[in-house]
Design an enzyme around this catalytic site. Structure first.
Site, PDB file in Angstrom:
ATOM      1  N   GLU A 189       0.893  -1.279  -0.192  1.00  0.00           N
ATOM      2  CA  GLU A 189       0.010   0.113   0.121  1.00  0.00           C
ATOM      3  C   GLU A 189       0.835   1.390   0.172  1.00  0.00           C
ATOM      4  O   GLU A 189       0.686   2.275  -0.851  1.00  0.00           O
ATOM      5  CB  GLU A 189      -0.924   0.143   1.124  1.00  0.00           C
ATOM      6  CG  GLU A 189      -2.162  -1.037   1.016  1.00  0.00           C
ATOM      7  CD  GLU A 189      -1.769  -2.216   1.082  1.00  0.00           C
ATOM      8  OE1 GLU A 189      -2.662  -3.395   0.521  1.00  0.00           O
ATOM      9  OE2 GLU A 189      -0.783  -2.856   1.530  1.00  0.00           O
ATOM     10  N   ASP A 203       1.969  12.600 -15.446  1.00  0.00           N
ATOM     11  CA  ASP A 203       0.762  12.635 -16.275  1.00  0.00           C
ATOM     12  C   ASP A 203       0.505  14.371 -16.404  1.00  0.00           C
ATOM     13  O   ASP A 203       0.046  14.871 -17.543  1.00  0.00           O
ATOM     14  CB  ASP A 203      -0.503  12.067 -15.633  1.00  0.00           C
ATOM     15  CG  ASP A 203      -1.721  12.528 -16.562  1.00  0.00           C
ATOM     16  OD1 ASP A 203      -1.801  11.966 -17.771  1.00  0.00           O
ATOM     17  OD2 ASP A 203      -2.556  13.077 -15.894  1.00  0.00           O
TER      18      ASP A 203
END
Length: 234
Positions: A189, A203
């Site tokens: 995680e 991005d």
């Protein structure tokens, strides 16, 4: 050509076939092969051929012996997600004790000076890179079991993602932390949080440069569980 054909049809491409053949049958097959080759070539085959078969058979036996029992199931030693036959398996954690588990991971995104200056001035076309990447990292940690097939669906008690701009190498440094009170660790995680945050930085900045690098993603620290505490050596 005959030798090549005999070897190709007799020697398997995987040791898995040998594991299904009894030692008596294997010895008989080798003896018959040796006799046939001697009748064709006038001499027995070199010892290296039979030796390679013996070595391959020995490797299979070693692999079969190199297994451990985890939660009532046989697995390859040290690889709990792999069964005794090499198949993927999800670990049964039902017998494990509940404990406080924390993991911290880090990584960085190298932007280059041009993109770094744009991010620092909050002038990227898609908006505030650091804030969006922080939220993306937190969301990513909560989706770990959907992204990584054999991860357990964990009830996280805390997720932290911090991003810092480093002007020395024109990078964004990322640190992710995950915590849970449960039966299995939260290393994945924490690593997923850092990875998704890094991908989000990429991005949001890719229109300004294609030279951006996501690098150095690693686990730094973990606590809890049977293996206890662990920290990366500096």
């Amino acid at each position: 050509m005959f030798l090549q054909r005999v070897i190709s049809t007799t020697l398997p491409s995987s040791t898995r076939l040998f594991s299904s053949i009894g030692s008596h049958d294997l010895s008989k097959a080798i003896s018959e092969l040796n006799q046939e080759m001697e009748s064709v070539f006038g001499e027995p085959p070199p010892s290296s051929l039979s030796g390679s078969i013996d070595d391959q058979s020995m490797t299979t036996r070693d692999l079969k012996l190199n297994t451990v029992e985890m939660d009532g199931k046989e697995s390859f030693a040290g690889l709990t997600h792999i069964g005794s036959k090499g198949e993927a398996q999800m670990v049964d954690v039902s017998r494990k004790d509940i404990s406080k588990r924390v993991a911290i991971a880090r990584g960085k995104v190298i932007l280059g000076q041009k993109v770094f200056d744009l991010v620092s001035a909050n002038q990227m076309g898609k908006g505030d890179v650091v804030s969006v990447a922080k939220l993306a990292g937190i969301c990513g940690a909560k989706q770990t079991s959907n992204l990584i097939p054999l991860c357990h669906n964990i009830n996280l008690t805390h997720v932290r993602v911090d991003l810092a701009l480093n002007p020395q190498d024109f990078s964004v440094e990322i640190e992710g932390e995950a915590a849970s009170d449960g039966k299995t660790g939260v290393e994945m995680e924490a690593l997923t949080a850092v990875t998704v945050a890094g991908l989000t930085v990429y991005d949001m900045c890719k229109a300004a440069s294609k030279n951006i690098q996501i690098t150095d993603i690693r686990l730094e620290h973990k606590t809890g569980g049977k293996s206890g505490d662990w920290s990366r050596e500096k």
